[in-house]
Design an enzyme around this catalytic site. Structure first.
Site, mmCIF file in Angstrom:
data_model
loop_
_atom_site.group_PDB
_atom_site.id
_atom_site.type_symbol
_atom_site.label_atom_id
_atom_site.label_comp_id
_atom_site.label_asym_id
_atom_site.label_seq_id
_atom_site.Cartn_x
_atom_site.Cartn_y
_atom_site.Cartn_z
ATOM 1 N N ASP A 17 0.863 -1.186 0.000
ATOM 2 C CA ASP A 17 0.000 0.000 0.000
ATOM 3 C C ASP A 17 0.897 1.234 0.000
ATOM 4 O O ASP A 17 1.080 1.899 1.010
ATOM 5 C CB ASP A 17 -0.889 -0.026 1.245
ATOM 6 N N GLU A 99 -6.553 4.793 -9.245
ATOM 7 C CA GLU A 99 -7.822 5.303 -8.736
ATOM 8 C C GLU A 99 -8.497 6.310 -9.662
ATOM 9 O O GLU A 99 -7.860 7.190 -10.233
ATOM 10 C CB GLU A 99 -7.557 5.966 -7.376
ATOM 11 N N LYS A 135 -9.645 1.582 -9.440
ATOM 12 C CA LYS A 135 -10.077 1.739 -8.048
ATOM 13 C C LYS A 135 -11.234 2.734 -7.979
ATOM 14 O O LYS A 135 -11.096 3.893 -8.401
ATOM 15 C CB LYS A 135 -8.896 2.225 -7.223
ATOM 16 N N THR A 159 -13.272 0.303 -3.413
ATOM 17 C CA THR A 159 -12.642 0.745 -2.173
ATOM 18 C C THR A 159 -13.620 1.523 -1.299
ATOM 19 O O THR A 159 -14.794 1.654 -1.636
ATOM 20 C CB THR A 159 -11.388 1.592 -2.511
ATOM 21 N N PHE A 181 -12.011 -1.467 4.663
ATOM 22 C CA PHE A 181 -11.042 -0.685 5.430
ATOM 23 C C PHE A 181 -11.082 -1.048 6.910
ATOM 24 O O PHE A 181 -11.896 -0.520 7.668
ATOM 25 C CB PHE A 181 -11.328 0.812 5.246
ATOM 26 N N ASP A 347 -6.830 20.738 9.341
ATOM 27 C CA ASP A 347 -6.810 21.051 10.780
ATOM 28 C C ASP A 347 -8.180 21.613 11.173
ATOM 29 O O ASP A 347 -8.351 22.810 11.376
ATOM 30 C CB ASP A 347 -5.689 22.055 11.057
ATOM 31 N N ASP A 349 -10.091 21.635 13.829
ATOM 32 C CA ASP A 349 -10.348 22.360 15.075
ATOM 33 C C ASP A 349 -9.378 23.524 15.275
ATOM 34 O O ASP A 349 -9.427 24.206 16.292
ATOM 35 C CB ASP A 349 -10.301 21.416 16.279
ATOM 36 N N ASP A 351 -6.192 23.671 15.956
ATOM 37 C CA ASP A 351 -5.237 23.603 17.071
ATOM 38 C C ASP A 351 -3.784 23.507 16.602
ATOM 39 O O ASP A 351 -2.875 23.361 17.412
ATOM 40 C CB ASP A 351 -5.571 22.424 17.989
ATOM 41 N N ASP A 370 3.884 10.978 10.090
ATOM 42 C CA ASP A 370 3.879 11.101 11.550
ATOM 43 C C ASP A 370 5.229 10.639 12.104
ATOM 44 O O ASP A 370 5.379 9.535 12.623
ATOM 45 C CB ASP A 370 2.733 10.256 12.123
ATOM 46 N N ASP A 374 3.078 10.251 17.262
ATOM 47 C CA ASP A 374 2.202 10.697 18.341
ATOM 48 C C ASP A 374 0.738 10.767 17.898
ATOM 49 O O ASP A 374 -0.119 11.257 18.642
ATOM 50 C CB ASP A 374 2.648 12.061 18.881
ATOM 51 N N LYS A 376 -0.570 12.552 15.445
ATOM 52 C CA LYS A 376 -0.999 13.826 14.871
ATOM 53 C C LYS A 376 0.152 14.421 14.060
ATOM 54 O O LYS A 376 1.329 14.134 14.316
ATOM 55 C CB LYS A 376 -1.450 14.796 15.961
#
Length: 393
Positions: A17, A99, A135, A159, A181, A347, A349, A351, A370, A374, A376
């Site tokens: 993948d 796809e 796809k 998919t 998924f 993003d 919200d 933050d 990432d 963590d 995020k």
């Protein structure tokens, strides 16, 4: 003792993948699957810049003198998926999934036309249809498009599949393959129930794919089941024996370095002996079952939006690169503003971080970006992973 990856390959076809050709060369899967977010990540790697640049310049020539950078980028992203697919097919023995634009997910005619165009592009490169899977999102309209394409000898990978109603409709349409998924189903249940963990055998995504696999084998459908979007190797272990599993390079590496016994969990002979009710899914039944399945409804809608955003991101990156190629002036302030707007679009919200739920794109791309694991993404991780075109204030 053999590694988990070696044992898995004895009972399941392993699919990479990723759009990273070097990762495909390392793990030697039979098949590979790509999508806009994976290609976006790969396109920012220096080793693939020549593919991107050649595709952009050809698209500019094809679009004509009056075409804007945005118009050229829109044309180029369609060709870029095929360019990466062609490169990947030079490495793997099997098939590559390419796809259809996710923004066409509710348009049967446009999906069919785009799929035919993709196959025509591969044909010009000497690639036969049996080595390509188109796809398509598992909406009712997408499934109907697949039914038309399969009758023409164009094979499809359905998919964004989250419910048994989608799976049965795909099989009855004669789809070559489906991609339920696993990890995204788990994400939804963890958020909805407040539970932080599920044992691998009770993982809602694992349970869903197991149900679909057993249903297919019980009633003799030829459609293959390819579990996708994994969060951990426990999910993969519980689906050992599934027809195919598409796995990110990070989890392939973990499987390759882990030595433990891997028993087969899914078996067609056992499924054939099960007492399972057979269902027939027409459009009214499909829509009724879909509306009644809150998880499938939310995750399908979320996935289409995520893949659409990934396409917009790729188009913006290509437009920025085209400016650099044609004007040699670096990234324009407008291009930088566009990239900042894209970060803010994810993003939700505000933050300053993009969580996995906000990301909406592919899990493999999220995991690759990432860097500190963590859960995020910061703006610095986006810059480090995707390059200076994603620089944000």
């Amino acid at each position: 003792m053999a590694s988990l990856l070696e044992q898995l390959r004895q009972m399941t076809v392993v699919v990479a993948d990723t759009g990273d050709i070097q990762a495909i060369e390392k793990f030697t899967p039979r098949d590979a699957t790509t999508n806009p977010s994976l290609i976006t990540a790969a396109a920012q790697m220096p080793q693939y810049q020549a593919i991107v640049d050649d595709t952009l310049l050809k698209a500019k020539a094809d679009a004509g003198e009056g075409a804007s950078d945005k118009d050229v980028a829109n044309l180029a992203f369609k060709n870029l998926a095929v360019a990466f697919g062609h490169k990947i097919l030079g490495i793997i023995p099997g098939r590559v999934s390419t796809e259809v634009d996710a923004r066409l997910s509710y348009d049967t005619e446009a999906t069919v036309a785009t799929a035919r165009d993709i196959i025509a592009q591969y044909d010009k490169l000497g690639i036969t249809p049996d080595r390509v899977l188109i796809k398509i999102a598992s909406t009712w309209e997408g499934i109907k498009a697949a039914e038309i394409l399969e009758k023409e000898g164009i094979h499809c990978n359905l998919t964004l599949l989250f419910g048994i109603h989608q799976a049965i409709a795909c099989a009855e349409a004669g789809a070559t393959l489906i991609s339920p998924f696993v990890g995204r189903i788990l994400d939804w249940y963890k958020k909805d129930t407040g539970r932080e963990e599920y044992p691998a055998a009770e993982d809602p995504g694992v349970v869903s794919v197991t149900e679909i696999y057993n249903y297919y084998k019980k009633f003799g459908y030829n459609t293959e089941v390819m579990g996708a979007s994994f969060r951990n190797i426990g999910e993969i272990n519980e689906l050992a024996g599934c027809d195919l599993l598409t796995i990110s390079p990070q989890l392939l590496a973990k499987l390759d370095e882990t030595q433990a016994e891997l028993p087969r969990k899914l078996d067609p002979a056992k499924a054939a002996a099960m007492d399972i009710e057979r269902l027939s899914i027409d459009e009214a039944t499909f829509r009724s079952m879909h509306e009644g399945d809150r998880m499938a409804t939310e995750k399908l809608d979320e996935g289409i939006k995520g893949f659409s955003k990934a396409l917009e991101s790729l188009e913006n990156l290509l437009a920025t690169r085209l400016t650099e190629l044609t004007e040699s002036s670096g990234t324009s302030s407008k291009a930088r503003d566009d990239q900042f707007d894209l970060f803010k679009a994810y993003d939700l919200d505000g933050d300053g971080f993009i969580t996995r739920e906000e990301w909406l794109g592919t899990d493999a791309a999220f995991d690759a970006l990432d860097l500190d694991h963590d859960g995020k993404l910061s703006s610095s991780e986006i810059v480090a992973g995707l390059g200076p075109a994603f620089e944000v204030a």
